[in-house]
Scaffold this motif. Structure first.
Motif, PDB file in Angstrom:
ATOM      1  N   UNK A 281       0.812  -1.207   0.000  1.00  0.00           N
ATOM      2  CA  UNK A 281       0.000   0.000   0.000  1.00  0.00           C
ATOM      3  C   UNK A 281       0.849   1.261   0.000  1.00  0.00           C
ATOM      4  N   UNK A 282       0.176   2.403   0.050  1.00  0.00           N
ATOM      5  CA  UNK A 282       0.885   3.691  -0.012  1.00  0.00           C
ATOM      6  C   UNK A 282       0.157   4.740   0.822  1.00  0.00           C
ATOM      7  N   UNK A 283      -0.378   4.329   1.970  1.00  0.00           N
ATOM      8  CA  UNK A 283      -1.211   5.234   2.747  1.00  0.00           C
ATOM      9  C   UNK A 283      -0.511   6.541   3.109  1.00  0.00           C
ATOM     10  N   UNK A 284       0.788   6.453   3.441  1.00  0.00           N
ATOM     11  CA  UNK A 284       1.500   7.656   3.867  1.00  0.00           C
ATOM     12  C   UNK A 284       1.598   8.686   2.743  1.00  0.00           C
ATOM     13  N   UNK A 285       1.526   8.251   1.499  1.00  0.00           N
ATOM     14  CA  UNK A 285       1.584   9.173   0.371  1.00  0.00           C
ATOM     15  C   UNK A 285       0.443  10.176   0.418  1.00  0.00           C
ATOM     16  N   UNK A 286      -0.692   9.760   0.949  1.00  0.00           N
ATOM     17  CA  UNK A 286      -1.885  10.596   0.903  1.00  0.00           C
ATOM     18  C   UNK A 286      -2.072  11.433   2.163  1.00  0.00           C
ATOM     19  N   UNK A 287      -1.130  11.352   3.084  1.00  0.00           N
ATOM     20  CA  UNK A 287      -1.215  12.157   4.290  1.00  0.00           C
ATOM     21  C   UNK A 287      -0.670  13.556   4.027  1.00  0.00           C
ATOM     22  N   UNK A 288      -1.118  14.526   4.807  1.00  0.00           N
ATOM     23  CA  UNK A 288      -0.833  15.940   4.539  1.00  0.00           C
ATOM     24  C   UNK A 288       0.656  16.262   4.429  1.00  0.00           C
ATOM     25  N   UNK A 289       1.538  15.836   5.348  1.00  0.00           N
ATOM     26  CA  UNK A 289       2.956  16.200   5.226  1.00  0.00           C
ATOM     27  C   UNK A 289       3.587  15.709   3.920  1.00  0.00           C
ATOM     28  N   UNK A 290       3.270  14.458   3.526  1.00  0.00           N
ATOM     29  CA  UNK A 290       3.816  13.925   2.276  1.00  0.00           C
ATOM     30  C   UNK A 290       3.269  14.687   1.085  1.00  0.00           C
ATOM     31  N   UNK A 291       1.977  14.961   1.117  1.00  0.00           N
ATOM     32  CA  UNK A 291       1.346  15.688   0.007  1.00  0.00           C
ATOM     33  C   UNK A 291       1.993  17.063  -0.177  1.00  0.00           C
TER      34      UNK A 291
END
Length: 404
Positions: free
Chosen positions: A318-328
């Motif tokens: 998966x790639x859940x952290x990609x969609x979190x605000x800091x990564x975005x």
């Protein structure tokens, strides 16, 4: 002289399954000259199960028992006793197919430059009433028609130790199994071997992996089978945190053939970033992505580089952290860095579209909203045009790349 094979069988409280594993090793078409069964402090009937084999096959089977210290310690101690030219590590609950050693040893026999030969597997479970084996596929298996085995393994492990035959000299070179790792010791060792020696992977099935309920892991850190995905994902992340500074960037550069060294370095940084993104370590991934776009910010990513970035979002974990605000926010910042940054953001956006489809299929509204927010902020995906530059991925690395 025909190369001799030693099988190492670490075991712990699997007496009920051990006999079937040993029988499969004894029935190999290319004989295994030495079988070392290392009992890691079992408290069940393992010693009773092994006793008939010691009577009937005593010349081939060496049974040792020690206090429970974990699989790494068991393998390291068993390795000290190994006399074969090729080492085959077999789990105590899986079943090798009769031609496993024949197929894998043939590769090592014919290709002295190859340090590790590997094959595929199928999974099976045993029907509770009939006892019949119910087969299923291997799960994740990459497209091996392009890209080196090393690149595929760095992105995700897809074969297992039961399906590998390794030259003993290679183990001597890379050193012992890591005793301070509770899990993923096989993945850690596979990467250490494959970053030092060429590997060849065939798609022939060479063993059956048993799927069963019950606890997993070493005695001091057990986990239920149903939680395996999360446990192994976190363990793999730890392994790659340790390996980051040990694997030189030059090895990633050797995966590509290009007309200028600086673009090989850019592709290498993107590839290493993709490896860490697939571990869901987006902090490390973004460091590499940011460094990559600074090399030639005015040059948009080539089609090959875009494929690397798309793979960064396509990991099996998966790639859940990609969609979190800091990564975005960091990706948005990258997208503003001239043509290279914009094209990288577009490629990540393309990967996110695939993730969105999976989230919709899986009826995960929270993830759907998060991915939609990312896609709304990023530049839209477009197919890159030809740039006049040559960058291709190698299917095999030059031999000198391993001499680091």
């Amino acid at each position: 002289m025909v190369a001799q094979i030693t099988a190492l069988v670490p075991t712990f409280n699997r007496g009920a399954l051990l006999a079937e594993a040993i029988e499969a090793i004894l029935l190999q078409k290319r004989a295994v000259s030495q079988i070392i069964v290392w009992d890691d402090g079992s408290t069940d009937n393992t010693s009773d199960i092994i006793a008939p084999y010691l009577r009937n096959e005593g010349a081939r089977i060496d049974y040792r028992r020690a206090e429970n210290a974990g699989k790494s310690a068991a393998l390291n101690q068993a390795m000290d006793l190994a006399q074969g030219d090729y080492i085959w590590i077999c789990d105590d609950d899986d079943i090798a197919l009769p031609d496993a050693t024949q197929k894998l040893a043939a590769i090592l026999d014919k290709k002295p430059e190859v340090g590790l030969a590997a094959g595929a597997h199928n999974r099976f479970s045993t029907a509770p009433e009939s006892g019949a084996k119910e087969l299923s596929d291997a799960g994740y298996w990459p497209n091996l028609t392009s890209g080196s085995p090393l690149r595929h393994v760095l992105e995700d492990i897809f074969f297992f130790q039961n399906a590998t035959l390794v030259r003993r000299a290679c183990y001597d070179k890379v050193g012992p199994f890591s005793v301070d790792l509770a899990r993923s010791i096989d993945y850690d060792m596979t990467v250490r071997l494959m970053t030092r020696y060429p590997a060849e992977v065939i798609e022939d099935t060479v063993f059956l992996q048993r799927k069963h309920d019950g606890e997993r892991g070493p005695a001091w850190q057990r986990h239920a089978a149903k939680s395996s995905d999360d446990v192994w994902r976190n363990a793999d992340k730890v392994v790659f945190e340790r390996l980051r500074d040990r694997i030189p960037l030059s090895l990633y550069e050797a995966m590509f053939d290009c007309d200028t060294p600086e673009l090989c370095t850019r592709a290498a940084l993107l590839q290493r970033g993709a490896v860490y993104a697939r571990r869901r370590d987006w902090g490390q991934a973004l460091e590499d992505f940011e460094a990559a776009v600074l090399i030639r910010p005015e040059l948009a990513l080539s089609p090959e580089e875009c494929r690397i970035a798309i793979r960064a979002v396509a990991g099996k974990h998966g790639a859940q952290e990609l969609f979190e605000t800091p990564t975005r926010k960091r990706i948005l910042d990258i997208s503003k860095r001239a043509a290279a940054g914009k094209s990288l953001a577009r490629a990540l956006s393309r990967g996110a579209v695939w993730r969105l489809r999976e989230a919709i299929k899986g009826k995960n509204p929270t993830e759907v909203l998060a991915i939609t927010a990312l896609l709304a902020a990023l530049p839209p995906w477009s197919i890159p045009t030809a740039t006049g530059r040559t960058l291709t991925e190698r299917d095999r690395l030059p031999l000198e790349a391993y001499a680091w």
